[in-house]
Enzyme design. Sequence first.
Site: not given
Ligand code: ZN
Length: 171
Positions: A46, A51, A99-100, A141-142, A145
């Site tokens: 995702g 991000q 997480c990226l 999670h998204e 963000h």
């Molecule tokens: Zn993340």
Amino acid sequence: MTTLPIIEYPNDILTSPTKKIREVTTELTGLIDQMVATMRAVDGLGLAAPQVGHTIRLTVIEYRPDKGENKRAAIPLLVLINPKIISRSSEEEIGEEGCLSLPGIELDVARSLRIKVRAETTTGEQIQFRATGLLARIIQHEVDHLDGKLIIDYAPRRAALIKQYLAPRDK
Ligand code: ZN
């Protein structure tokens, strides 16, 4: 398709408020295409707009299992505009998340097992659906963000150590 640089912690954009999307413009669909390409290029499950530097309520989600992995776990591409979790089960499950924007960090996070989500599609339709398990975890999670929340916020006692670890990294 060009991919976008992913913003890593610490960066104010990751904790900034995000704006509701009012209209699906060609600029927005262009951004969505780039976000999908970026997510695929880095094998993410995702990616949320902050991000990649856009403080708007948009996320893309997808899970394409590799050969040998459980194909039934696959999640077809989901583009969620203004997603909102309208209900969540009190029953939670702890699972490891990465997480990226926090490369090298994996943390146990408790998430609701089942959620109900409302969102808009790229064609302007309102959709509502239930999600469980992995998909429910990714959506939570998204959406975090979009609310400026990261997985390290779930581990306050370890967060100080993690911040220390990340601070000296020169980009
Ligand atoms: Zn993340």
